[in-house]
Scaffold this motif. Structure first.
Motif, PDB file in Angstrom:
ATOM      1  N   ILE A   1       0.843  -1.203   0.000  1.00  0.00           N
ATOM      2  CA  ILE A   1       0.000   0.000   0.000  1.00  0.00           C
ATOM      3  C   ILE A   1       0.880   1.255   0.000  1.00  0.00           C
ATOM      4  O   ILE A   1       1.244   1.773   1.058  1.00  0.00           O
ATOM      5  CB  ILE A   1      -0.944  -0.013   1.230  1.00  0.00           C
ATOM      6  CG1 ILE A   1      -1.626  -1.404   1.366  1.00  0.00           C
ATOM      7  CG2 ILE A   1      -1.985   1.092   1.112  1.00  0.00           C
ATOM      8  CD1 ILE A   1      -2.459  -1.568   2.619  1.00  0.00           C
ATOM      9  N   PRO A   2       1.226   1.743  -1.178  1.00  0.00           N
ATOM     10  CA  PRO A   2       2.046   2.956  -1.230  1.00  0.00           C
ATOM     11  C   PRO A   2       1.193   4.219  -1.229  1.00  0.00           C
ATOM     12  O   PRO A   2       0.070   4.216  -1.742  1.00  0.00           O
ATOM     13  CB  PRO A   2       2.780   2.817  -2.573  1.00  0.00           C
ATOM     14  CG  PRO A   2       1.868   1.993  -3.422  1.00  0.00           C
ATOM     15  CD  PRO A   2       1.015   1.157  -2.525  1.00  0.00           C
TER      16      PRO A   2
ATOM     17  N   GLU B   1      -5.962   7.355  -3.988  1.00  0.00           N
ATOM     18  CA  GLU B   1      -6.757   7.578  -2.761  1.00  0.00           C
ATOM     19  C   GLU B   1      -5.801   7.931  -1.623  1.00  0.00           C
ATOM     20  O   GLU B   1      -4.634   7.568  -1.664  1.00  0.00           O
ATOM     21  CB  GLU B   1      -7.461   6.274  -2.359  1.00  0.00           C
ATOM     22  CG  GLU B   1      -8.708   5.951  -3.128  1.00  0.00           C
ATOM     23  CD  GLU B   1      -9.918   6.723  -2.652  1.00  0.00           C
ATOM     24  OE1 GLU B   1      -9.801   7.478  -1.664  1.00  0.00           O
ATOM     25  OE2 GLU B   1     -10.965   6.598  -3.299  1.00  0.00           O
ATOM     26  N   ASN B   2      -6.347   8.593  -0.565  1.00  0.00           N
ATOM     27  CA  ASN B   2      -5.448   8.859   0.560  1.00  0.00           C
ATOM     28  C   ASN B   2      -5.140   7.563   1.315  1.00  0.00           C
ATOM     29  O   ASN B   2      -5.898   6.589   1.270  1.00  0.00           O
ATOM     30  CB  ASN B   2      -5.981   9.961   1.484  1.00  0.00           C
ATOM     31  CG  ASN B   2      -7.238   9.512   2.175  1.00  0.00           C
ATOM     32  OD1 ASN B   2      -7.240   8.528   2.910  1.00  0.00           O
ATOM     33  ND2 ASN B   2      -8.326  10.229   1.918  1.00  0.00           N
ATOM     34  N   LEU B   3      -3.991   7.579   1.981  1.00  0.00           N
ATOM     35  CA  LEU B   3      -3.456   6.348   2.565  1.00  0.00           C
ATOM     36  C   LEU B   3      -4.422   5.695   3.557  1.00  0.00           C
ATOM     37  O   LEU B   3      -4.590   4.477   3.583  1.00  0.00           O
ATOM     38  CB  LEU B   3      -2.112   6.659   3.242  1.00  0.00           C
ATOM     39  CG  LEU B   3      -1.182   5.486   3.469  1.00  0.00           C
ATOM     40  CD1 LEU B   3      -0.892   4.734   2.199  1.00  0.00           C
ATOM     41  CD2 LEU B   3       0.113   5.958   4.128  1.00  0.00           C
ATOM     42  N   SER B   4      -5.086   6.530   4.367  1.00  0.00           N
ATOM     43  CA  SER B   4      -5.938   5.914   5.396  1.00  0.00           C
ATOM     44  C   SER B   4      -7.151   5.215   4.761  1.00  0.00           C
ATOM     45  O   SER B   4      -7.592   4.166   5.246  1.00  0.00           O
ATOM     46  CB  SER B   4      -6.363   6.937   6.446  1.00  0.00           C
ATOM     47  OG  SER B   4      -7.221   7.878   5.864  1.00  0.00           O
TER      48      SER B   4
ATOM     49  N   ASN C   1      -9.707   0.009   3.370  1.00  0.00           N
ATOM     50  CA  ASN C   1     -10.188  -0.971   2.389  1.00  0.00           C
ATOM     51  C   ASN C   1      -9.499  -2.316   2.557  1.00  0.00           C
ATOM     52  O   ASN C   1     -10.136  -3.362   2.515  1.00  0.00           O
ATOM     53  CB  ASN C   1      -9.932  -0.474   0.956  1.00  0.00           C
ATOM     54  CG  ASN C   1     -11.019   0.472   0.505  1.00  0.00           C
ATOM     55  OD1 ASN C   1     -12.104   0.489   1.072  1.00  0.00           O
ATOM     56  ND2 ASN C   1     -10.717   1.272  -0.501  1.00  0.00           N
ATOM     57  N   PHE C   2      -8.199  -2.262   2.748  1.00  0.00           N
ATOM     58  CA  PHE C   2      -7.475  -3.533   2.866  1.00  0.00           C
ATOM     59  C   PHE C   2      -7.732  -4.234   4.193  1.00  0.00           C
ATOM     60  O   PHE C   2      -7.639  -5.458   4.274  1.00  0.00           O
ATOM     61  CB  PHE C   2      -5.977  -3.349   2.566  1.00  0.00           C
ATOM     62  CG  PHE C   2      -5.738  -3.371   1.089  1.00  0.00           C
ATOM     63  CD1 PHE C   2      -5.668  -4.574   0.412  1.00  0.00           C
ATOM     64  CD2 PHE C   2      -5.665  -2.198   0.356  1.00  0.00           C
ATOM     65  CE1 PHE C   2      -5.517  -4.616  -0.964  1.00  0.00           C
ATOM     66  CE2 PHE C   2      -5.513  -2.220  -1.012  1.00  0.00           C
ATOM     67  CZ  PHE C   2      -5.433  -3.430  -1.688  1.00  0.00           C
TER      68      PHE C   2
ATOM     69  N   GLY D   1       4.713   4.986   3.120  1.00  0.00           N
ATOM     70  CA  GLY D   1       4.263   6.364   3.285  1.00  0.00           C
ATOM     71  C   GLY D   1       5.413   7.307   2.983  1.00  0.00           C
ATOM     72  O   GLY D   1       6.435   6.913   2.428  1.00  0.00           O
ATOM     73  N   ASN D   2       5.239   8.571   3.393  1.00  0.00           N
ATOM     74  CA  ASN D   2       6.319   9.546   3.146  1.00  0.00           C
ATOM     75  C   ASN D   2       7.530   9.296   4.018  1.00  0.00           C
ATOM     76  O   ASN D   2       8.637   9.650   3.677  1.00  0.00           O
ATOM     77  CB  ASN D   2       5.784  10.962   3.403  1.00  0.00           C
ATOM     78  CG  ASN D   2       5.250  11.525   2.108  1.00  0.00           C
ATOM     79  OD1 ASN D   2       5.426  10.906   1.043  1.00  0.00           O
ATOM     80  ND2 ASN D   2       4.596  12.675   2.185  1.00  0.00           N
ATOM     81  N   LYS D   3       7.253   8.672   5.160  1.00  0.00           N
ATOM     82  CA  LYS D   3       8.346   8.514   6.128  1.00  0.00           C
ATOM     83  C   LYS D   3       9.222   7.293   5.849  1.00  0.00           C
ATOM     84  O   LYS D   3      10.206   7.088   6.531  1.00  0.00           O
ATOM     85  CB  LYS D   3       7.759   8.429   7.544  1.00  0.00           C
ATOM     86  CG  LYS D   3       7.376   9.807   8.066  1.00  0.00           C
ATOM     87  CD  LYS D   3       6.820   9.726   9.468  1.00  0.00           C
ATOM     88  CE  LYS D   3       5.319   9.518   9.382  1.00  0.00           C
ATOM     89  NZ  LYS D   3       4.581   8.962  10.392  1.00  0.00           N
ATOM     90  N   THR D   4       8.821   6.504   4.856  1.00  0.00           N
ATOM     91  CA  THR D   4       9.605   5.308   4.583  1.00  0.00           C
ATOM     92  C   THR D   4      11.009   5.689   4.129  1.00  0.00           C
ATOM     93  O   THR D   4      11.181   6.424   3.178  1.00  0.00           O
ATOM     94  CB  THR D   4       8.917   4.462   3.495  1.00  0.00           C
ATOM     95  OG1 THR D   4       7.608   4.168   3.931  1.00  0.00           O
ATOM     96  CG2 THR D   4       9.665   3.182   3.224  1.00  0.00           C
TER      97      THR D   4
END
Ligand code: ATP
Ligand code: MG
Length: 440
Positions: free
Chosen positions: A351-352, A386-389, A394-395, A407-410
């Motif tokens: 999930i990127p 879609e936004n990450l949350s 969904n998943f 996410g951005n922090k990866t």
């Protein structure tokens, strides 16, 4: 697989027509689509799960020496007239006439057809036992089809049949199926209790229903909680080993409501172990002796004498199991599903976080996908913007047991990895593969 290209039609809200968890979830995440009352199409997500269940069922039948065949869905009425069930079966049987005006039917079960196949080929007791199974669609015109694929009209079933020379050998066959069912459900991470059951219209004198506990189940059950501790480990395919296993179960009271007796329950089960609840029947095994072999004249030569063979039949609701697993595993309140890895539609969801300008995360996701694939893990990438949350939500519903979130922090070589329902952690991809593979 990219989520944007997959056929997984997720709904924003729960469908109002569904009353139980499994039906709700299966419609919500697009596993099935109703085509008419009690008849469903299986969409990719649902079909993947069902195929994995089927594979486990098949492997465990093969393992105890049952041979696979395939019988047709459409049968002739002739053999049902021979057994006497053509009238008895009533309106649940879907009757059809072909262009020659011959009476045909869509098979609700296959005792007659298998007996006909057997009697035409097997003539000597030396060819016994014969254990045969197939996995095929069935049709029962249920009065009230309900709960989605749990009680539908067209459903997918594994049915097996055993042929033996006498009661003792037939019991040995019965016990082989008993063991194979325990192993089958265990591999799906289900605790299915074998319950002494009523034999119903199929008849006979020995029968067990395999029932998993679920509040929404249609069978009432009464059991001694200690039955959950009984293990089939170390049981081998020999008469005494299998008898021992059966005896371990026999020690504990476990029946469905047809056989329930309050006095017996109170006498046999100490108060602290009494459990009254509901369950879902996922399998059913019967021994019925010569109930079909006699009227249909299925006999073998035994020392110059004609002996009617002793038969049993053994069903597993392959399609019902998809719903039953959801009933057992879905947390409806928090909208979190977690498929046992053995039947999960995918092993892992990647999930990127993706936006129009920055495609770097998608590239990372593609690399992870390739690495998982090279380690035989099946993943799906959510490549939508879609936004990450929302994506994670969904998943959580779809229930793929593992998620890798980019996410951005990866940063660097550590990825945010999460087993559904657990805390996430940052670890290297090699470690992720190791964790998932260990569970497989
Ligand atoms: P039930 O008591 O639930 O009506 P049954 O006793 O009529 O089932 P069996 O003839 O024992 O069913 O069939 C074997 C298995 O097939 C069952 O254990 C169940 O898992 C599955 N099954 C039976 N009927 C249906 C149905 N209408 N829809 C889905 N699965 C079914
Ligand atoms: Mg049954």
């Amino acid at each position: 697989m990219y989520f944007s290209k997959s056929f997984i039609p997720i709904l924003k809200n729960n469908p109002t027509e569904a009353k139980i968890k499994s039906h709700k979830l299966m419609l919500r995440v697009g596993m099935i689509k109703q085509s008419s009352a009690g008849i469903y199409s299986w969409l990719p997500l649902g079909f993947k799960v069902m195929k994995k269940i089927e594979k486990i069922v098949r492997e465990e039948q093969d393992r105890v020496g049952v041979q696979e065949i395939l019988m047709p869905t459409i049968q002739s009425s002739e053999i049902w007239k021979e057994s006497g069930r053509y009238e008895d079966y009533g309106e649940e049987m879907l009757r059809i006439k072909d262009r020659q005006k011959r009476e045909m039917l869509y098979g609700p079960t296959n005792e007659e057809l298998i007996t006909d196949i057997f009697r035409n080929s097997i003539k000597s007791y030396k060819s016994l036992p014969q254990l045969l199974y197939h996995i095929q669609w069935k049709f029962r015109d249920e009065l009230r089809p309900r709960f989605g694929i749990m009680r539908c009209r067209e459903f997918y079933m594994k049915d097996a049949y055993s042929f033996d020379i006498n009661d003792d050998e037939a019991l040995f066959s019965y016990n082989k199926f008993f063991l194979s069912y325990l192993r089958t459900f265990e591999r799906m991470n289900l605790s299915a209790i074998p319950m002494a059951a009523d034999t119903g219209p199929i008849g006979g004198n020995l029968s067990h229903e395999f029932v998993i506990l679920a509040e929404t189940g249609e069978s009432k059950i009464y059991t001694d909680k200690r039955i959950f501790e009984v293990s089939s480990k170390d049981t081998v395919l020999q008469k005494d080993s299998l008898n021992l296993l059966r005896n371990k179960f026999k020690k504990y009271y476990a029946v469905t409501d047809e056989k329930f007796d309050q006095k017996e329950f109170d006498n046999k089960v100490p108060q602290e172990f009494r459990l009254k609840t509901k369950g879902i029947e996922v399998g059913h095994i019967f021994y019925f002796g010569d109930k079909y072999s006699k009227p249909m004249n299925a006999s073998v030569d035994f020392q110059g004498k004609k002996e009617f063979v002793k038969m049993g039949s053994y069903g597993v609701g392959v399609s019902r199991l998809v719903g039953a697993i959801i009933e057992a595993k879905y947390d409806d309140k928090n909208e979190i599903m977690k498929w046992p890895i053995s039947v999960a539609p995918y092993d892992c969801a990647i999930i990127p976080m993706i936006n129009k300008k920055d495609k770097l995360n998608l590239e990372k996701a593609n690399n992870i996908f390739s690495y998982l694939k090279s380690n035989n893990l099946d993943a799906i990438i959510d490549d939508t913007e879609e936004n990450l949350s929302t994506k994670i939500k969904n998943f959580n519903l779809i229930g793929i047991p593992y998620q890798i979130i980019i996410g951005n922090k990866t940063e660097g070589e550590n990825y945010e990895f999460k087993e559904i329902g657990e805390e996430s952690k940052r670890i290297k991809i090699e470690k992720i593969v190791e964790i998932i593979n260990k569970k497989k």
